[in-house]
Design a protein around this motif. Sequence first.
Motif, mmCIF file in Angstrom:
data_model
loop_
_atom_site.group_PDB
_atom_site.id
_atom_site.type_symbol
_atom_site.label_atom_id
_atom_site.label_comp_id
_atom_site.label_asym_id
_atom_site.label_seq_id
_atom_site.Cartn_x
_atom_site.Cartn_y
_atom_site.Cartn_z
ATOM 1 N N UNK A 1 41.891 63.887 41.502
ATOM 2 C CA UNK A 1 41.917 62.554 42.766
ATOM 3 C C UNK A 1 41.879 61.190 42.081
ATOM 4 N N UNK A 2 41.556 61.157 40.438
ATOM 5 C CA UNK A 2 40.977 59.992 39.589
ATOM 6 C C UNK A 2 43.178 59.935 39.836
ATOM 7 N N UNK A 3 43.775 60.479 39.407
ATOM 8 C CA UNK A 3 45.245 59.930 39.773
ATOM 9 C C UNK A 3 45.775 58.766 40.840
ATOM 10 N N UNK A 4 44.918 60.000 42.550
ATOM 11 C CA UNK A 4 45.451 59.027 43.558
ATOM 12 C C UNK A 4 44.767 58.064 43.779
ATOM 13 N N UNK B 1 37.546 70.385 37.114
ATOM 14 C CA UNK B 1 38.447 69.269 36.313
ATOM 15 C C UNK B 1 40.042 69.189 36.860
ATOM 16 N N UNK B 2 40.639 69.964 37.248
ATOM 17 C CA UNK B 2 41.785 69.798 38.103
ATOM 18 C C UNK B 2 41.633 68.549 39.333
ATOM 19 N N UNK B 3 40.962 69.026 40.122
ATOM 20 C CA UNK B 3 40.445 67.976 41.218
ATOM 21 C C UNK B 3 40.315 66.630 40.752
ATOM 22 N N UNK C 1 46.089 54.309 44.745
ATOM 23 C CA UNK C 1 46.050 53.063 45.339
ATOM 24 C C UNK C 1 45.660 51.908 45.117
ATOM 25 N N UNK C 2 44.879 52.263 44.318
ATOM 26 C CA UNK C 2 44.891 50.565 43.067
ATOM 27 C C UNK C 2 45.738 49.756 43.109
ATOM 28 N N UNK C 3 46.391 50.302 42.348
ATOM 29 C CA UNK C 3 47.994 50.029 41.615
ATOM 30 C C UNK C 3 48.907 49.616 43.243
ATOM 31 N N UNK C 4 48.595 49.866 44.440
ATOM 32 C CA UNK C 4 49.890 49.225 44.961
ATOM 33 C C UNK C 4 49.108 48.402 45.983
#
Length: 193
Positions: free
Chosen positions: A29-32, A23-25, A36-39
């Motif tokens: 990963x989802x936040x990363x 769950x943590x990983x 990346x998509x937002x940047x």
Amino acid sequence: MPRRGPTLSKGEPIFKDRKSAIITISVVAALIIFAVVAIDRTSVNRFNKLFRQAHSYQEEALQAIQARFDFTKTVAKILDEEGVAHELTPLVVGEFTAFSTSEISERYVAIDTELAALQRAYYEKPFYKRLAPYYEEIYRCELELIDALSEYNHYAEYFNADIKAFPGILTARRLELVAFSFFDFGSALKSRP
């Protein structure tokens, strides 16, 4: 007592069990991926805005240059009618839109040099009265060009720097963006006819 999985410095496990590790990983990963998509989206929007602004001022500059070429053609025609030898005609021949930025710059400087020499040589001649209005229009075009080039250079420099810097370079490569080229008029704008 056997220990399971990676541990912190005190010897305690990082995750209490496999489920919490997954769950943590997954969340990290989802936040990363989201970051990346937002940047990338932000970079695309910034590039679009800078490109539109630079392109708009580039068009203004090209219109002023085209007008100057047109007035120079008229000056060349008047000089031909008066039987005055000059080098303007070969400089204003050809389709302006087919020239590259460097070719436009070279022709611009050559035209400027020839116009200045002609103005000095024939200023006191009677037929100069026919040329004077066109020299004034050429000067007006120069003033428009200075303003347009100043704004174009500002946005083009920012755009060019942005596509070479991180994280914009990643988006620029993906979109195959090309840097703007600059006009090089050198001292021509400082010594207008």
